[in-house]
Design an enzyme around this catalytic site. Structure first.
Site, PDB file in Angstrom:
ATOM      1  CG  MET A 162       3.132   3.264  -9.412  1.00  0.00           C
ATOM      2  SD  MET A 162       3.131   1.520  -8.516  1.00  0.00           S
ATOM      3  CE  MET A 162       2.929   2.058  -7.164  1.00  0.00           C
TER       4      MET A 162
ATOM      5  CB  ILE B 234      -5.641   4.581  -6.130  1.00  0.00           C
ATOM      6  CG1 ILE B 234      -4.560   4.444  -4.539  1.00  0.00           C
ATOM      7  CG2 ILE B 234      -7.365   3.943  -5.314  1.00  0.00           C
ATOM      8  CD1 ILE B 234      -4.746   4.386  -3.352  1.00  0.00           C
TER       9      ILE B 234
ATOM     10  CG  ASN C 100      -2.202  -4.400  -9.689  1.00  0.00           C
ATOM     11  OD1 ASN C 100      -1.951  -4.015 -10.172  1.00  0.00           O
ATOM     12  ND2 ASN C 100      -2.451  -3.951  -8.047  1.00  0.00           N
TER      13      ASN C 100
ATOM     14  CB  SER D 180      -1.049 -11.616  -5.311  1.00  0.00           C
ATOM     15  OG  SER D 180      -0.270 -12.157  -3.969  1.00  0.00           O
TER      16      SER D 180
ATOM     17  CD  GLU E  77     -11.141  -3.123   1.097  1.00  0.00           C
ATOM     18  OE1 GLU E  77     -10.241  -3.535   2.113  1.00  0.00           O
ATOM     19  OE2 GLU E  77     -12.015  -3.766   1.408  1.00  0.00           O
TER      20      GLU E  77
ATOM     21  CG  ASP F  24      -3.239  -3.984  -3.522  1.00  0.00           C
ATOM     22  OD1 ASP F  24      -3.535  -3.665  -5.101  1.00  0.00           O
ATOM     23  OD2 ASP F  24      -2.546  -2.328  -3.111  1.00  0.00           O
TER      24      ASP F  24
HETATM   25  C1  GRF Z   1       6.031  -4.235  -9.884  1.00  0.00           C
HETATM   26  O1  GRF Z   1       6.922  -4.828  -8.972  1.00  0.00           O
HETATM   27  C2  GRF Z   1       4.604  -4.765 -10.235  1.00  0.00           C
HETATM   28  O2  GRF Z   1       3.968  -5.271  -9.234  1.00  0.00           O
HETATM   29  C3  GRF Z   1       4.803  -3.330  -8.914  1.00  0.00           C
HETATM   30  O3  GRF Z   1       4.553  -2.491  -9.674  1.00  0.00           O
HETATM   31  C4  GRF Z   1       5.697  -2.830 -10.455  1.00  0.00           C
HETATM   32  C5  GRF Z   1       5.132  -2.903 -11.434  1.00  0.00           C
HETATM   33  O4  GRF Z   1       6.836  -2.507 -11.929  1.00  0.00           O
HETATM   34  N1  GRF Z   1       2.749  -2.771  -8.955  1.00  0.00           N
HETATM   35  P1  GRF Z   1       6.901  -2.391 -14.021  1.00  0.00           P
HETATM   36  O5  GRF Z   1       7.013  -0.792 -14.327  1.00  0.00           O
HETATM   37  O6  GRF Z   1       6.389  -3.558 -14.874  1.00  0.00           O
HETATM   38  O7  GRF Z   1       8.349  -2.941 -14.269  1.00  0.00           O
END
Ligand code: GRF
Length: 223
Positions: free
Chosen positions: A89, A91, A106, A135, A142, A144
Protein backbone atom coordinates in the site's frame (compact mmCIF):
# COMPACT_ATOMS: atom_id res chain seq x y z
CA UNK A 1 14.77 -20.31 -13.52
CA UNK A 2 12.27 -17.51 -13.94
CA UNK A 3 10.22 -18.16 -10.90
CA UNK A 4 12.06 -16.53 -8.00
CA UNK A 5 9.36 -14.30 -6.52
CA UNK A 6 9.85 -11.44 -4.06
CA UNK A 7 6.48 -10.47 -2.59
CA UNK A 8 5.73 -6.96 -1.29
CA UNK A 9 2.74 -6.80 1.06
CA UNK A 10 1.36 -4.36 3.61
CA UNK A 11 -1.79 -6.04 4.89
CA UNK A 12 -3.58 -9.32 5.43
CA UNK A 13 -1.81 -11.15 2.58
CA UNK A 14 -4.63 -13.15 1.00
CA UNK A 15 -2.95 -12.82 -2.41
CA UNK A 16 0.29 -14.04 -0.87
CA UNK A 17 -1.58 -17.00 0.62
CA UNK A 18 -3.05 -17.89 -2.77
CA UNK A 19 0.49 -17.85 -4.20
CA UNK A 20 1.81 -20.00 -1.35
CA UNK A 21 -1.03 -22.49 -1.80
CA UNK A 22 -0.47 -22.71 -5.55
CA UNK A 23 3.26 -23.32 -5.07
CA UNK A 24 2.47 -26.00 -2.47
CA UNK A 25 -0.01 -27.84 -4.68
CA UNK A 26 2.27 -27.67 -7.69
CA UNK A 27 0.02 -25.46 -9.81
CA UNK A 28 2.53 -22.58 -9.82
CA UNK A 29 6.10 -23.45 -10.71
CA UNK A 30 7.78 -20.77 -8.65
CA UNK A 31 9.39 -20.13 -5.30
CA UNK A 32 9.11 -17.26 -2.85
CA UNK A 33 12.53 -15.85 -1.98
CA UNK A 34 11.22 -13.27 0.48
CA UNK A 35 8.20 -11.34 1.74
CA UNK A 36 8.83 -7.65 2.27
CA UNK A 37 6.69 -5.19 4.15
CA UNK A 38 6.61 -1.54 5.09
CA UNK A 39 4.60 -2.58 8.16
CA UNK A 40 6.36 -4.83 10.65
CA UNK A 41 2.96 -5.86 12.04
CA UNK A 42 1.50 -6.86 8.65
CA UNK A 43 -0.42 -10.13 8.89
CA UNK A 44 1.06 -11.09 5.53
CA UNK A 45 4.49 -11.59 7.13
CA UNK A 46 3.11 -14.27 9.43
CA UNK A 47 2.20 -16.44 6.46
CA UNK A 48 5.85 -17.36 5.81
CA UNK A 49 8.69 -18.61 7.97
CA UNK A 50 10.83 -16.07 9.82
CA UNK A 51 13.91 -16.24 7.57
CA UNK A 52 11.78 -15.24 4.57
CA UNK A 53 10.53 -12.05 6.24
CA UNK A 54 11.90 -8.55 5.82
CA UNK A 55 10.22 -5.49 7.21
CA UNK A 56 11.03 -2.01 8.28
CA UNK A 57 8.82 0.73 9.59
CA UNK A 58 8.72 3.24 6.77
CA UNK A 59 8.02 6.00 9.29
CA UNK A 60 11.42 5.48 10.91
CA UNK A 61 13.19 6.62 7.72
CA UNK A 62 13.74 10.32 7.07
CA UNK A 63 12.08 10.15 3.65
CA UNK A 64 10.61 7.84 1.04
CA UNK A 65 13.88 7.58 -0.85
CA UNK A 66 15.67 6.23 2.21
CA UNK A 67 13.07 3.56 2.85
CA UNK A 68 12.81 2.60 -0.81
CA UNK A 69 16.60 2.23 -1.06
CA UNK A 70 16.72 -0.08 1.95
CA UNK A 71 13.83 -2.09 0.55
CA UNK A 72 15.39 -2.27 -2.91
CA UNK A 73 18.71 -3.48 -1.54
CA UNK A 74 17.01 -6.15 0.54
CA UNK A 75 14.95 -7.32 -2.43
CA UNK A 76 17.88 -7.27 -4.83
CA UNK A 77 20.05 -9.28 -2.45
CA UNK A 78 17.74 -12.26 -3.00
CA UNK A 79 18.02 -12.06 -6.82
CA UNK A 80 14.31 -12.33 -7.61
CA UNK A 81 13.14 -12.77 -11.17
CA UNK A 82 9.88 -10.99 -10.34
CA UNK A 83 8.91 -8.44 -7.69
CA UNK A 84 5.24 -8.95 -6.94
CA UNK A 85 3.22 -6.27 -5.15
CA UNK A 86 0.37 -8.05 -3.40
CA UNK A 87 -1.55 -5.51 -1.37
CA UNK A 88 1.53 -3.31 -1.01
CA UNK A 89 0.00 0.00 0.00
CA UNK A 90 2.99 2.33 -0.09
CA UNK A 91 3.79 4.23 -3.27
CA UNK A 92 7.12 3.08 -4.73
CA UNK A 93 9.36 5.94 -5.82
CA UNK A 94 10.83 6.19 -9.31
CA UNK A 95 14.31 4.91 -8.38
CA UNK A 96 12.81 1.70 -6.98
CA UNK A 97 10.55 1.25 -10.00
CA UNK A 98 13.39 1.85 -12.45
CA UNK A 99 15.63 -0.63 -10.66
CA UNK A 100 13.09 -3.44 -11.12
CA UNK A 101 11.33 -2.18 -14.22
CA UNK A 102 9.98 -4.91 -16.47
CA UNK A 103 9.80 -7.41 -13.63
CA UNK A 104 7.73 -5.42 -11.13
CA UNK A 105 4.05 -6.41 -11.01
CA UNK A 106 1.01 -5.10 -9.14
CA UNK A 107 -2.61 -6.11 -8.77
CA UNK A 108 -5.14 -3.31 -8.62
CA UNK A 109 -8.84 -3.78 -7.83
CA UNK A 110 -10.33 -1.97 -10.82
CA UNK A 111 -10.58 -2.32 -14.56
CA UNK A 112 -7.68 0.00 -15.31
CA UNK A 113 -7.42 2.63 -16.67
CA UNK A 114 -10.55 3.25 -14.58
CA UNK A 115 -10.11 4.15 -10.93
CA UNK A 116 -6.42 4.41 -10.22
CA UNK A 117 -5.68 4.89 -6.53
CA UNK A 118 -7.96 4.10 -3.61
CA UNK A 119 -11.69 3.36 -2.98
CA UNK A 120 -12.08 1.64 -6.32
CA UNK A 121 -15.19 -0.37 -5.39
CA UNK A 122 -17.08 2.68 -4.13
CA UNK A 123 -16.08 4.67 -7.20
CA UNK A 124 -17.29 1.97 -9.60
CA UNK A 125 -20.64 1.89 -7.76
CA UNK A 126 -20.95 5.68 -7.68
CA UNK A 127 -20.33 5.82 -11.42
CA UNK A 128 -23.17 3.35 -12.06
CA UNK A 129 -20.85 0.90 -13.82
CA UNK A 130 -22.32 -2.39 -14.98
CA UNK A 131 -19.11 -4.27 -14.26
CA UNK A 132 -16.05 -4.07 -12.11
CA UNK A 133 -12.86 -6.03 -11.87
CA UNK A 134 -9.16 -6.27 -11.22
CA UNK A 135 -6.03 -5.68 -13.28
CA UNK A 136 -2.50 -7.02 -13.08
CA UNK A 137 -0.05 -4.55 -14.55
CA UNK A 138 3.62 -3.73 -14.87
CA UNK A 139 4.53 -0.98 -12.42
CA UNK A 140 5.74 2.39 -13.67
CA UNK A 141 6.47 5.45 -11.55
CA UNK A 142 3.01 6.96 -12.16
CA UNK A 143 0.52 5.31 -9.79
CA UNK A 144 -1.46 2.42 -11.34
CA UNK A 145 -0.55 3.64 -14.82
CA UNK A 146 1.63 0.79 -16.12
CA UNK A 147 0.79 -1.52 -18.99
CA UNK A 148 -2.05 -3.86 -18.10
CA UNK A 149 -1.26 -7.54 -18.60
CA UNK A 150 -4.56 -9.17 -17.71
CA UNK A 151 -7.94 -8.43 -16.16
CA UNK A 152 -10.75 -10.24 -14.39
CA UNK A 153 -14.29 -8.88 -14.74
CA UNK A 154 -17.32 -9.31 -12.51
CA UNK A 155 -20.84 -7.94 -12.96
CA UNK A 156 -22.10 -5.31 -10.54
CA UNK A 157 -25.41 -6.51 -9.12
CA UNK A 158 -28.36 -4.60 -7.67
CA UNK A 159 -27.78 -3.93 -3.99
CA UNK A 160 -24.00 -4.27 -4.23
CA UNK A 161 -21.98 -2.32 -1.67
CA UNK A 162 -18.25 -1.63 -1.73
CA UNK A 163 -17.87 -4.49 0.73
CA UNK A 164 -19.90 -7.01 -1.28
CA UNK A 165 -18.03 -6.08 -4.44
CA UNK A 166 -14.66 -6.41 -2.74
CA UNK A 167 -15.72 -9.77 -1.30
CA UNK A 168 -16.85 -11.13 -4.66
CA UNK A 169 -13.83 -9.79 -6.49
CA UNK A 170 -11.16 -11.13 -4.15
CA UNK A 171 -11.16 -14.79 -5.29
CA UNK A 172 -11.04 -13.57 -8.89
CA UNK A 173 -8.03 -11.42 -7.98
CA UNK A 174 -6.29 -14.47 -6.61
CA UNK A 175 -7.01 -16.49 -9.75
CA UNK A 176 -5.92 -13.58 -11.94
CA UNK A 177 -2.60 -13.07 -10.20
CA UNK A 178 -1.86 -16.79 -10.27
CA UNK A 179 -2.61 -17.00 -13.98
CA UNK A 180 -0.24 -14.11 -14.70
CA UNK A 181 2.44 -15.48 -12.39
CA UNK A 182 2.32 -18.82 -14.20
CA UNK A 183 3.23 -17.00 -17.41
CA UNK A 184 5.91 -14.97 -15.64
CA UNK A 185 7.48 -17.94 -13.90
CA UNK A 186 7.51 -19.91 -17.13
CA UNK A 187 9.56 -17.16 -18.77
CA UNK A 188 6.70 -16.33 -21.16
CA UNK A 189 6.04 -12.74 -20.07
CA UNK A 190 8.00 -9.53 -20.60
CA UNK A 191 7.52 -5.83 -21.20
CA UNK A 192 9.00 -4.03 -24.19
CA UNK A 193 8.43 -0.42 -25.26
CA UNK A 194 5.31 -0.16 -23.11
CA UNK A 195 3.80 -3.34 -24.55
CA UNK A 196 3.17 -6.64 -22.89
CA UNK A 197 5.17 -9.32 -24.67
CA UNK A 198 3.86 -12.88 -24.46
CA UNK A 199 5.88 -15.74 -25.91
CA UNK A 200 8.00 -13.16 -27.74
CA UNK A 201 5.03 -11.40 -29.39
CA UNK A 202 3.57 -8.04 -28.32
CA UNK A 203 -0.09 -8.08 -27.32
CA UNK A 204 -2.26 -5.04 -27.71
CA UNK A 205 -5.03 -5.51 -25.21
CA UNK A 206 -5.15 -7.13 -21.80
CA UNK A 207 -5.70 -10.86 -21.50
CA UNK A 208 -9.02 -11.77 -19.91
CA UNK A 209 -9.49 -14.31 -17.14
CA UNK A 210 -12.23 -16.83 -17.92
CA UNK A 211 -14.47 -18.51 -15.39
CA UNK A 212 -12.12 -21.48 -15.06
CA UNK A 213 -9.13 -19.33 -14.13
CA UNK A 214 -7.48 -19.44 -17.56
CA UNK A 215 -6.41 -16.42 -19.55
CA UNK A 216 -8.24 -16.06 -22.84
CA UNK A 217 -6.29 -16.39 -26.09
CA UNK A 218 -4.20 -13.42 -26.97
CA UNK A 219 -5.54 -10.94 -29.52
CA UNK A 220 -2.90 -10.61 -32.23
CA UNK A 221 -4.01 -7.39 -33.94
CA UNK A 222 -3.84 -3.83 -32.59
CA UNK A 223 -7.24 -2.42 -31.55
C1 GRF B 1 -6.34 -6.56 -2.94
O1 GRF B 1 -7.66 -6.20 -3.11
C2 GRF B 1 -5.49 -5.91 -3.98
O2 GRF B 1 -6.13 -5.77 -5.20
C3 GRF B 1 -5.25 -4.56 -3.39
O3 GRF B 1 -5.11 -4.78 -2.01
C4 GRF B 1 -5.78 -5.98 -1.66
C5 GRF B 1 -4.78 -6.85 -1.03
O4 GRF B 1 -5.34 -7.90 -0.33
N1 GRF B 1 -4.11 -3.91 -4.01
P1 GRF B 1 -4.41 -8.94 0.41
O5 GRF B 1 -3.52 -8.21 1.40
O6 GRF B 1 -3.62 -9.70 -0.62
O7 GRF B 1 -5.39 -9.82 1.12
Amino acid sequence: MSGRLAILASGRGSNLQAILDAIADGSLGAGIVGVFSDRPDAAALQRVAGPLRWSADAKSFPDRAGFDAALADAVDALRPDWVVCAGYMRILGAPFVERFRGRLLNIHPSLLPKYRGLRTHARALAAGDAEHGASVHFVVPELDAGTVIAQARIPIEPGDTPESLAHRLLPREHALYLAVLRLAAAGRLAERDGHVVLDGQPIFSPLLLDSTGKLLPVPTEPK
